[in-house]
Scaffold this motif. Sequence first.
Motif, mmCIF file in Angstrom:
data_model
loop_
_atom_site.group_PDB
_atom_site.id
_atom_site.type_symbol
_atom_site.label_atom_id
_atom_site.label_comp_id
_atom_site.label_asym_id
_atom_site.label_seq_id
_atom_site.Cartn_x
_atom_site.Cartn_y
_atom_site.Cartn_z
ATOM 1 N N MET A 16 0.845 -1.191 0.000
ATOM 2 C CA MET A 16 0.000 0.000 0.000
ATOM 3 C C MET A 16 0.884 1.245 0.000
ATOM 4 O O MET A 16 1.995 1.222 0.515
ATOM 5 N N THR A 17 0.345 2.332 -0.549
ATOM 6 C CA THR A 17 1.053 3.609 -0.460
ATOM 7 C C THR A 17 0.995 4.096 0.982
ATOM 8 O O THR A 17 0.163 3.634 1.777
ATOM 9 N N LEU A 18 1.834 5.053 1.316
ATOM 10 C CA LEU A 18 1.837 5.609 2.668
ATOM 11 C C LEU A 18 0.483 6.225 2.998
ATOM 12 O O LEU A 18 -0.052 6.009 4.088
ATOM 13 N N ILE A 19 -0.092 6.953 2.069
ATOM 14 C CA ILE A 19 -1.411 7.567 2.300
ATOM 15 C C ILE A 19 -2.459 6.494 2.539
ATOM 16 O O ILE A 19 -3.293 6.615 3.438
ATOM 17 N N ASP A 20 -2.427 5.415 1.741
ATOM 18 C CA ASP A 20 -3.383 4.318 1.929
ATOM 19 C C ASP A 20 -3.219 3.680 3.302
ATOM 20 O O ASP A 20 -4.203 3.345 3.962
ATOM 21 N N LYS A 21 -1.975 3.499 3.745
ATOM 22 C CA LYS A 21 -1.717 2.927 5.072
ATOM 23 C C LYS A 21 -2.281 3.834 6.164
ATOM 24 O O LYS A 21 -2.916 3.361 7.107
ATOM 25 N N MET A 22 -2.041 5.129 6.023
ATOM 26 C CA MET A 22 -2.556 6.081 7.013
ATOM 27 C C MET A 22 -4.079 6.061 7.043
ATOM 28 O O MET A 22 -4.692 6.008 8.110
#
Length: 129
Positions: free
Chosen positions: A61-67
């Motif tokens: 996942m992208t960092l934004i998706d993880k957040m």
Amino acid sequence: MLDFQKKKQLSILVKIAMVDEDFADAEKEVIRKISQKYGATTEELTEIFDSPATAESLAPMTLIDKMDFMMDCILVVIADDMVTSSEEYFARQMATRLGFNQDVVAFLIKNKDVSREEMRELMLPYLVS
């Protein structure tokens, strides 16, 4: 129509809600709202409610998706205004899998009213390098 990743994420949210053996209506409603954001059909959500996937692994996942997913997890945990130790434990394990320090769970619960955009910035120090 859900892709594989979003289906897994919704399954994990259902598991978080059910971990205390009380799948509250408030938790179901939060998951319904999240599922709409993910683009799930009513049939897909019903299937996930009835039989959440057993594996809890996630695709990259992208960092934004993880957040965003970590924040979604916390929305489910706090939905019924009662955070059980089993829900907190599950959320802490998910934080680790997503690359966050487990302290992010308490931080997100405490700051639940902060906007998503602002919270993304505030979560950066909790990333494990």
